[in-house]
Write a protein that holds these residues in place. Structure first.
Motif, mmCIF file in Angstrom:
data_model
loop_
_atom_site.group_PDB
_atom_site.id
_atom_site.type_symbol
_atom_site.label_atom_id
_atom_site.label_comp_id
_atom_site.label_asym_id
_atom_site.label_seq_id
_atom_site.Cartn_x
_atom_site.Cartn_y
_atom_site.Cartn_z
ATOM 1 N N GLY A 167 0.507 -1.008 -0.063
ATOM 2 C CA GLY A 167 0.555 0.310 -0.098
ATOM 3 C C GLY A 167 1.014 0.804 0.150
ATOM 4 O O GLY A 167 2.584 1.132 0.067
ATOM 5 N N TYR A 168 -0.091 1.870 -0.050
ATOM 6 C CA TYR A 168 1.022 3.573 0.177
ATOM 7 C C TYR A 168 0.687 4.817 1.487
ATOM 8 O O TYR A 168 0.051 4.509 1.841
ATOM 9 C CB TYR A 168 0.173 4.660 -1.159
ATOM 10 C CG TYR A 168 0.696 3.893 -2.536
ATOM 11 C CD1 TYR A 168 1.535 3.657 -2.640
ATOM 12 C CD2 TYR A 168 -0.478 2.386 -2.706
ATOM 13 C CE1 TYR A 168 2.526 2.850 -4.076
ATOM 14 C CE2 TYR A 168 -0.448 2.185 -3.996
ATOM 15 C CZ TYR A 168 0.983 1.442 -4.473
ATOM 16 O OH TYR A 168 0.995 0.940 -5.550
ATOM 17 N N THR A 169 1.811 5.151 1.695
ATOM 18 C CA THR A 169 1.300 6.866 2.844
ATOM 19 C C THR A 169 2.148 8.155 1.676
ATOM 20 O O THR A 169 2.159 8.006 1.457
ATOM 21 C CB THR A 169 1.459 5.767 3.877
ATOM 22 O OG1 THR A 169 1.265 7.187 4.771
ATOM 23 C CG2 THR A 169 3.682 6.000 4.374
ATOM 24 N N VAL A 170 1.640 8.738 3.009
ATOM 25 C CA VAL A 170 2.356 10.297 3.282
ATOM 26 C C VAL A 170 3.178 10.211 3.998
ATOM 27 O O VAL A 170 3.678 9.808 4.870
ATOM 28 C CB VAL A 170 1.324 11.237 3.147
ATOM 29 C CG1 VAL A 170 1.880 12.353 2.607
ATOM 30 C CG2 VAL A 170 0.260 10.878 2.672
ATOM 31 N N ILE A 171 4.885 10.822 2.952
ATOM 32 C CA ILE A 171 5.581 11.549 4.494
ATOM 33 C C ILE A 171 6.007 12.597 3.663
ATOM 34 O O ILE A 171 5.887 13.103 3.090
ATOM 35 C CB ILE A 171 7.067 10.268 3.926
ATOM 36 C CG1 ILE A 171 6.670 8.735 4.109
ATOM 37 C CG2 ILE A 171 8.497 10.588 4.439
ATOM 38 C CD1 ILE A 171 6.794 7.573 3.809
ATOM 39 N N ASN A 172 6.484 13.316 4.704
ATOM 40 C CA ASN A 172 7.385 15.001 4.729
ATOM 41 C C ASN A 172 8.882 14.264 5.145
ATOM 42 O O ASN A 172 9.568 13.937 5.945
ATOM 43 C CB ASN A 172 6.674 15.640 5.287
ATOM 44 C CG ASN A 172 7.540 16.705 5.887
ATOM 45 O OD1 ASN A 172 8.710 17.055 5.131
ATOM 46 N ND2 ASN A 172 6.723 17.905 6.149
ATOM 47 N N ASP A 173 9.267 14.271 4.182
ATOM 48 C CA ASP A 173 11.180 13.871 4.364
ATOM 49 C C ASP A 173 11.797 15.037 4.563
ATOM 50 O O ASP A 173 12.543 16.373 3.859
ATOM 51 C CB ASP A 173 11.965 13.522 3.043
ATOM 52 C CG ASP A 173 13.452 13.632 2.849
ATOM 53 O OD1 ASP A 173 13.845 13.077 4.440
ATOM 54 O OD2 ASP A 173 14.392 13.239 1.503
ATOM 55 N N VAL A 174 12.197 15.717 6.247
ATOM 56 C CA VAL A 174 11.662 17.134 6.667
ATOM 57 C C VAL A 174 13.865 17.277 6.856
ATOM 58 O O VAL A 174 14.643 15.377 6.815
ATOM 59 C CB VAL A 174 11.555 17.269 7.899
ATOM 60 C CG1 VAL A 174 12.093 18.288 8.662
ATOM 61 C CG2 VAL A 174 10.145 17.502 8.266
ATOM 62 N N THR A 175 14.184 17.815 6.724
ATOM 63 C CA THR A 175 15.637 17.948 5.721
ATOM 64 C C THR A 175 16.461 19.725 6.747
ATOM 65 O O THR A 175 15.897 20.253 6.078
ATOM 66 C CB THR A 175 15.769 18.668 4.432
ATOM 67 O OG1 THR A 175 15.025 16.728 3.704
ATOM 68 C CG2 THR A 175 17.291 17.725 4.005
#
Length: 295
Positions: A167-175
């Motif tokens: 399945g799929y999800t949402v990610i915030n790749d904070v940097t």
């Protein structure tokens, strides 16, 4: 099916987000998985047992305010595997920013750029992102589609890749951009605690539909910053899975962040870095909204 993890009192519970509300598997009859990772590892059989349990009972959903939503897999078993510079316009904005120490001057990569984020960086929807972990004041956001592996394997070919997606999800790749550049690699600048917000749910592949049609937006304090569709990826999901599994055995529950589109903070003049008090909202159609505050 929409799979979530919630905090109810002292307990972390895997649950189903149904039209009538959030229903913990622990409240359903039968021998059901205890965690979201167990659901993923259980595959189609586990999903069918959950459906049967839901059909066999009229269990009431959790009352609003009685639980807190966590990341769907609060502590992944392994590092989150990430793809860098995977939308053309973002690759160009990053190359022109002066922060890209990875490409040797190459604007658009010929092969997928792979890096990872530590499992300890994961937090859920509504959790705080701690700005002070970036001592240089260069905190950035990157809204991304996350792919959750279901059936593991090595040497997975592109034509079979979607068979391995749960399945799929949402990610915030904070940097932390300055740290990312100064260390000449991306792990430290992207793996600080709280730097991987994830959620609100894992949506199973059958419910997500045509993944290339999914629409991603990122807003900061209500201002639209990123707006793209998954079909615009330079390296599509099958290519990413084939590339990674050529070298590394993928396992159920592994998470892949597929890359971010144009519109990150460093791409503006001057850069619009995140500050304490900002709110970042990443939304992917059919999956949901991931909202986090910078503190």
């Amino acid at each position: 099916m929409r799979i979530v993890t919630v905090q109810r009192g002292e307990d972390q519970l895997v649950a189903i987000e149904a039209p009538q509300g959030v229903i913990p598997l622990a409240d359903l009859p039968g021998d059901l998985p205890a965690t979201a990772l167990d659901v993923v590892r259980g595959g189609p059989d586990a999903l069918q047992r959950i459906r049967d349990a839901l059909d066999a009972t009229d269990t009431a959903p959790l009352a609003p305010g009685s639980f807190r939503l966590l990341a769907p897999i609060p502590r992944p078993a392994k590092n989150i595997v990430c793809v860098g510079k995977n939308y053309v316009e973002h690759a160009r904005e990053f190359q022109g920013s002066g922060f890209d120490s990875s490409s040797g001057g190459q604007e658009v990569p010929d092969l997928p750029i792979i890096f990872t984020k530590a499992p300890t960086s994961v937090v859920g929807p509504g959790a705080d992102v701690i700005a002070s972990h970036d001592a240089d004041g260069t905190l950035d956001y990157e809204g991304e589609l996350g792919v959750v592996i279901g059936t593991g394997g090595r040497g997975i070919t592109k034509d079979r890749a979607y068979d391995h997606v749960f399945g799929y999800t949402v990610i915030n790749d904070v940097t932390a951009r300055q740290a990312q550049s100064a260390h000449k690699q991306w792990f430290l600048g992207k793996s600080c605690d709280t730097f991987c917000p994830m959620g609100p749910a894992i949506v199973t592949a059958d419910e997500a539909g045509a993944v290339t049609d999914l629409h991603l937006t990122t807003k900061v304090n209500g201002e639209l910053r990123q707006d793209a569709v998954v079909r615009d990826l330079i390296f599509d999901i099958p290519t990413i899975i084939e590339t990674i599994s050529r070298a590394i055995t993928l396992e159920p529950g592994d998470i892949i962040a597929t890359g971010t589109p144009v519109g990150v903070a460093l791409g503006f003049t001057p850069p619009k870095y995140l500050r304490a008090g900002d709110e970042v909202e990443v939304e992917i159609s059919g999956i949901g909204v991931l909202r986090n505050r910078i503190v």
